[in-house]
Design a protein around this motif. Structure first.
Motif, PDB file in Angstrom:
ATOM      1  N   VAL A 176       0.852  -1.191   0.000  1.00 39.39           N
ATOM      2  CA  VAL A 176       0.000   0.000   0.000  1.00 39.39           C
ATOM      3  C   VAL A 176       0.892   1.247   0.000  1.00 39.39           C
ATOM      4  O   VAL A 176       1.858   1.335   0.763  1.00 39.39           O
ATOM      5  N   ARG A 177       0.572   2.194  -0.858  1.00 38.56           N
ATOM      6  CA  ARG A 177       1.326   3.460  -0.941  1.00 38.56           C
ATOM      7  C   ARG A 177       0.789   4.411   0.126  1.00 38.56           C
ATOM      8  O   ARG A 177      -0.082   5.235  -0.123  1.00 38.56           O
ATOM      9  N   ILE A 178       1.322   4.287   1.308  1.00 38.26           N
ATOM     10  CA  ILE A 178       0.713   4.897   2.487  1.00 38.26           C
ATOM     11  C   ILE A 178       1.043   6.380   2.632  1.00 38.26           C
ATOM     12  O   ILE A 178       2.129   6.835   2.299  1.00 38.26           O
ATOM     13  N   GLN A 179       0.047   7.095   3.148  1.00 42.40           N
ATOM     14  CA  GLN A 179       0.214   8.457   3.624  1.00 42.40           C
ATOM     15  C   GLN A 179      -0.453   8.543   4.994  1.00 42.40           C
ATOM     16  O   GLN A 179      -1.421   7.837   5.274  1.00 42.40           O
ATOM     17  N   TRP A 180       0.057   9.445   5.841  1.00 49.09           N
ATOM     18  CA  TRP A 180      -0.383   9.496   7.236  1.00 49.09           C
ATOM     19  C   TRP A 180      -0.884  10.874   7.613  1.00 49.09           C
ATOM     20  O   TRP A 180      -0.406  11.891   7.102  1.00 49.09           O
ATOM     21  N   ASN A 181      -1.858  10.904   8.496  1.00 44.41           N
ATOM     22  CA  ASN A 181      -2.205  12.147   9.177  1.00 44.41           C
ATOM     23  C   ASN A 181      -2.761  11.825  10.558  1.00 44.41           C
ATOM     24  O   ASN A 181      -3.303  10.742  10.797  1.00 44.41           O
ATOM     25  N   GLY A 182      -2.598  12.756  11.482  1.00 44.08           N
ATOM     26  CA  GLY A 182      -3.068  12.545  12.846  1.00 44.08           C
ATOM     27  C   GLY A 182      -3.615  13.828  13.425  1.00 44.08           C
ATOM     28  O   GLY A 182      -3.302  14.930  12.958  1.00 44.08           O
ATOM     29  N   ALA A 183      -4.434  13.697  14.479  1.00 45.12           N
ATOM     30  CA  ALA A 183      -5.027  14.875  15.099  1.00 45.12           C
ATOM     31  C   ALA A 183      -5.376  14.599  16.553  1.00 45.12           C
ATOM     32  O   ALA A 183      -5.691  13.464  16.933  1.00 45.12           O
ATOM     33  N   LEU A 184      -5.313  15.646  17.364  1.00 43.49           N
ATOM     34  CA  LEU A 184      -5.755  15.622  18.752  1.00 43.49           C
ATOM     35  C   LEU A 184      -6.803  16.702  18.941  1.00 43.49           C
ATOM     36  O   LEU A 184      -6.714  17.785  18.345  1.00 43.49           O
ATOM     37  N   GLN A 185      -7.771  16.415  19.807  1.00 46.24           N
ATOM     38  CA  GLN A 185      -8.858  17.360  20.032  1.00 46.24           C
ATOM     39  C   GLN A 185      -9.263  17.326  21.495  1.00 46.24           C
ATOM     40  O   GLN A 185      -9.301  16.262  22.120  1.00 46.24           O
ATOM     41  N   GLY A 186      -9.561  18.492  22.058  1.00 39.92           N
ATOM     42  CA  GLY A 186     -10.050  18.550  23.433  1.00 39.92           C
ATOM     43  C   GLY A 186     -10.213  19.983  23.884  1.00 39.92           C
ATOM     44  O   GLY A 186      -9.873  20.935  23.173  1.00 39.92           O
ATOM     45  N   GLU A 187     -10.720  20.150  25.109  1.00 38.10           N
ATOM     46  CA  GLU A 187     -10.879  21.483  25.674  1.00 38.10           C
ATOM     47  C   GLU A 187      -9.514  22.037  26.065  1.00 38.10           C
ATOM     48  O   GLU A 187      -8.629  21.309  26.499  1.00 38.10           O
ATOM     49  N   ILE A 188      -9.369  23.331  25.916  1.00 38.19           N
ATOM     50  CA  ILE A 188      -8.101  23.978  26.210  1.00 38.19           C
ATOM     51  C   ILE A 188      -7.790  23.869  27.693  1.00 38.19           C
ATOM     52  O   ILE A 188      -8.695  23.867  28.549  1.00 38.19           O
ATOM     53  N   ASN A 189      -6.520  23.716  28.007  1.00 36.28           N
ATOM     54  CA  ASN A 189      -6.073  23.666  29.393  1.00 36.28           C
ATOM     55  C   ASN A 189      -6.257  25.042  30.025  1.00 36.28           C
ATOM     56  O   ASN A 189      -5.623  26.006  29.596  1.00 36.28           O
ATOM     57  N   PRO A 190      -7.116  25.167  31.047  1.00 31.62           N
ATOM     58  CA  PRO A 190      -7.373  26.502  31.620  1.00 31.62           C
ATOM     59  C   PRO A 190      -6.138  27.134  32.230  1.00 31.62           C
ATOM     60  O   PRO A 190      -6.058  28.361  32.349  1.00 31.62           O
TER      61      PRO A 190
END
Length: 283
Positions: A176-190
């Motif tokens: 497989v001719r792979i490509q990658w992406n990633g992400a993080l999500q959440g509330e901001i650290n007060p």
């Protein structure tokens, strides 16, 4: 700084900046509870920069950003995706990849007139899903593959680094001719805004929150902002980051990171999205 335009997102931060990413939409789907995701190619020629080792290292860099910016209950998502040409039929191909990736039995679903093969499982404790569909407009036995991994909480996100590397190696070994992406999500650290003299989060300028994330002492990344967007509820910027190996070409720049801050209309809380090389869009 330029205003990249073209982004309209009032309801969820996860889609912030996604107009930059919609380069090629494929007809494969990964669904959960009837919700389908359209795999999106992230641009750039597949090659050594999208190696499993580079992806695992880039995920660790995202975690370092998230550790100071986002609460501990953050959500993590990572994908491998790409084309695969093989002598196997679609069903055989899906079965071979599912077995190699440690997933369960495949199932076939008809989506918009096209047969999509899916498999899911929790190898290494990481929720994972595979989809395989024929590549539109290509010869027989050419497929588009998406391997999606999800985590909830900081500890699970850290564990996902190994899963990213192993699954990438497995897909690459199969051709497989792979490509990658990633992400993080959440509330901001007060804690990021302590001592800033702001009466409430609702009155705090989103652009200031994003600037704090850029200058945070918890990370040592050399960020150069190359594109940005702002509306009433979302601020998003993309960055050239020399220390990140995986990048895409966007607006004439090599971009490796996109950050967005969004104010939730219902809770008033500020939410953060960190995406590499760019944020992706889910439907």
């Amino acid at each position: 700084m330029q205003n990249s335009g073209g982004l309209r997102n009032k309801g969820t931060m996860w889609m912030a900046g996604c107009a930059l990413l919609l380069l090629v939409a494929m007809a494969g789907f990964f669904g959960r509870g009837g919700t389908a995701a359209v795999p999106v190619a992230i641009g750039g020629a597949p090659g050594a920069e999208h190696s499993p080792a580079a992806a695992a290292a880039q995920w660790e860099q995202l975690l370092e950003l998230g550790a100071g910016a986002v609460r501990e209950d953050l959500k993590g998502t990572a994908k491998w995706q790409g084309t695969w040409r093989t002598l196997l039929s679609a069903e055989e191909a899906a079965g071979a990849l599912a077995s190699r990736l440690g997933l369960g039995e495949i199932r076939a679903e008809l989506v918009q007139g096209r047969t999509v093969y899916k498999a899911a499982g929790n190898p290494q404790g990481i929720a994972s899903g595979l989809t395989l569909t024929s590549f539109p407009g290509e010869e027989e036995n050419a497929y588009y593959v998406v391997m999606r991994m999800e985590s909830r909480g900081a500890e699970a996100a850290r564990k996902m680094q190994e899963r990213i590397a192993l699954s990438g190696e497995s897909l690459a070994d199969e051709g497989v001719r792979i490509q990658w992406n990633g992400a993080l999500q959440g509330e901001i650290n007060p804690g990021l805004k302590e001592g800033k003299g702001v009466e409430s989060a609702e009155k705090y300028p989103l652009g200031e929150s994003l600037s704090i994330l850029e200058k945070g002492s918890w990370h040592a990344l050399n960020l150069t902002a190359v594109e940005d967007y702002e509306d009433g509820g979302t601020v998003s910027r993309s960055y050239a980051v020399p220390d990140m190996a995986i990048s895409v070409l966007s607006g004439g720049h090599r971009v490796s990171l996109q950050m967005a801050v969004h104010r939730n209309d219902l809770t008033g809380q500020e939410e953060v999205s960190l995406g590499s090389p760019l944020l992706t869009v889910e439907y």
